[in-house]
Design an enzyme around this catalytic site. Structure first.
Site, PDB file in Angstrom:
ATOM      1  CG  HIS A  29      -7.389  -8.977   0.407  1.00 31.07           C
ATOM      2  ND1 HIS A  29      -8.043 -10.177   0.225  1.00 31.07           N
ATOM      3  CD2 HIS A  29      -6.246  -9.281   1.065  1.00 31.07           C
ATOM      4  CE1 HIS A  29      -7.327 -11.147   0.741  1.00 31.07           C
ATOM      5  NE2 HIS A  29      -6.233 -10.625   1.264  1.00 31.07           N
ATOM      6  CB  VAL A  30      -7.421  -6.816   5.117  1.00 26.98           C
ATOM      7  CG1 VAL A  30      -7.538  -7.100   6.607  1.00 26.98           C
ATOM      8  CG2 VAL A  30      -6.040  -7.197   4.600  1.00 26.98           C
TER       9      VAL A  30
END
Length: 183
Positions: A29-30
């Site tokens: 996600h990051v």
């Protein structure tokens, strides 16, 4: 979306599959939000009561090669196994993979008071506590990158027969009902 790559949690990992899936999901996600937002979708091909031990990424061959070469994976290499990027097989179905959120009674009451819709005495009678149903969906526990709070991301996968074009969230989940290939 013409290619995919499977990322599987190793069965000999010293940590639990669910915990490792949360870490994998968060790190992806990051990295995705910083490097290629809205371009990569994902699904959980082994999802049942839990998300399972496999995360499948969908995108173009170029995007997926960038993802599997990204620096997000270094701390996970001993816990995961990545397959090579492969073309999507012919004659597949499609799947919408969405985050499902349910607002708690407590949060709904606080918001109603904050917005001025109800006062403190009205809120208890107008928003009773027995409406706080639990979601019966698989979920991933992650720490929010922005608030650092631990949150549960409930996932719903629905098989479709026709593809729906669209983008993806920073988690790689469907935005506006967009689909990924399902096989």
């Amino acid at each position: 979306m013409d290619h995919y790559v499977d990322v599987t949690i190793r069965s000999d990992a010293d940590v639990g599959v669910n915990q490792m899936m949360g870490t994998l999901f968060y790190k992806l996600h990051v990295w995705l939000s910083e490097n290629m937002p809205n371009r990569v979708g994902l699904c959980f091909p082994k999802m049942a009561l839990t998300p399972g031990d496999c995360l499948r990424l969908h995108g173009t061959e170029t995007d997926l090669k960038a993802v599997i070469g990204g620096n997000w994976r270094y701390s996970l290499l001993m816990f995961i196994q990545m397959q090579p990027v492969r073309p999507i097989p012919a004659n597949v179905q499609f799947c919408t993979v969405q985050r499902v959120q349910r607002k708690s009674v407590h949060n709904r009451r606080l918001r109603s008071i904050r917005k001025g819709w109800l006062n403190e005495t009205e809120v208890v009678s107008r928003i009773p506590g027995d409406h706080d149903r639990r979601l019966d969906l698989p979920f991933i526990v992650v720490r929010s990158h922005s608030s650092q709070q631990v949150i549960k991301i409930f996932i719903r996968q629905q098989v479709r027969f026709e593809p729906v074009e669209g983008g993806f969230t920073s988690y790689g989940l469907s935005k506006d009902g967009s689909t990924v290939p399902w096989f």
